[in-house]
Design a protein around this motif. Sequence first.
Motif: not given
Length: 202
Positions: A56-61, A70-72, A85-88, A92-99
């Motif tokens: 649960f440290r990444t989410i998908v948007i 874009k990444r970043g 944004v970790l990868q796009s 859709c894209a994957k987001v790296l959470l601050i946790t």
Amino acid sequence: NRALKKTVARLQEENNLLREKAIASERMQNLLRFSKKITRPMLPVQIIGIDPSSWFRTIVIDKGTKHGVKRGMPVVSPEGIVGHVLQSSHHCAKVLLITDFNSSVDAIIQRSRARGLVEGNGESLCRLKHAPRTHDIRLGDRVLTSGLGGRYPKGLMIGTISKISKRRYGLFQQAEIIPSVNFTKLEEVFIITETHPMEFPP
């Protein structure tokens, strides 16, 4: 009696739908108020998944390169920063959470202007590291993005200090941070699509 039970069940279902609409309306109004505070372009997105492999440290948007993601790029909510944004991919894209362990945010204590680096602890909290032990940091202090590092704009909420660790020796102190965002309840977030330096209200 059967007819009455059907009527009660139908009314309960209608009541649940009305409650859900009211909650969604309040949430949308909150998002709209937040978007009006930000003068830079933002893209509203829906959360469509959580990556179980990352605990649960990444989410998908639901937006990707087709929409300019874009990444970043930083991801935020009215409560504070969510991650980046970790990868796009196309849709859709994957987001790296601050946790997440791999996340780091240059931060500043709002009250004292003490600085440090916020990193994820891999669970639901963050840590403030590399803060000089002589700097004034107290329980309950609000931690904001400093604007340094080039990723997150200045003045966005990260969380509040919940625990301070200061050894008898060493140059630095550490602190535990409770993020201002409740990641388990996120449904909609914003991607800031223009990331040059900007000011946010405290």
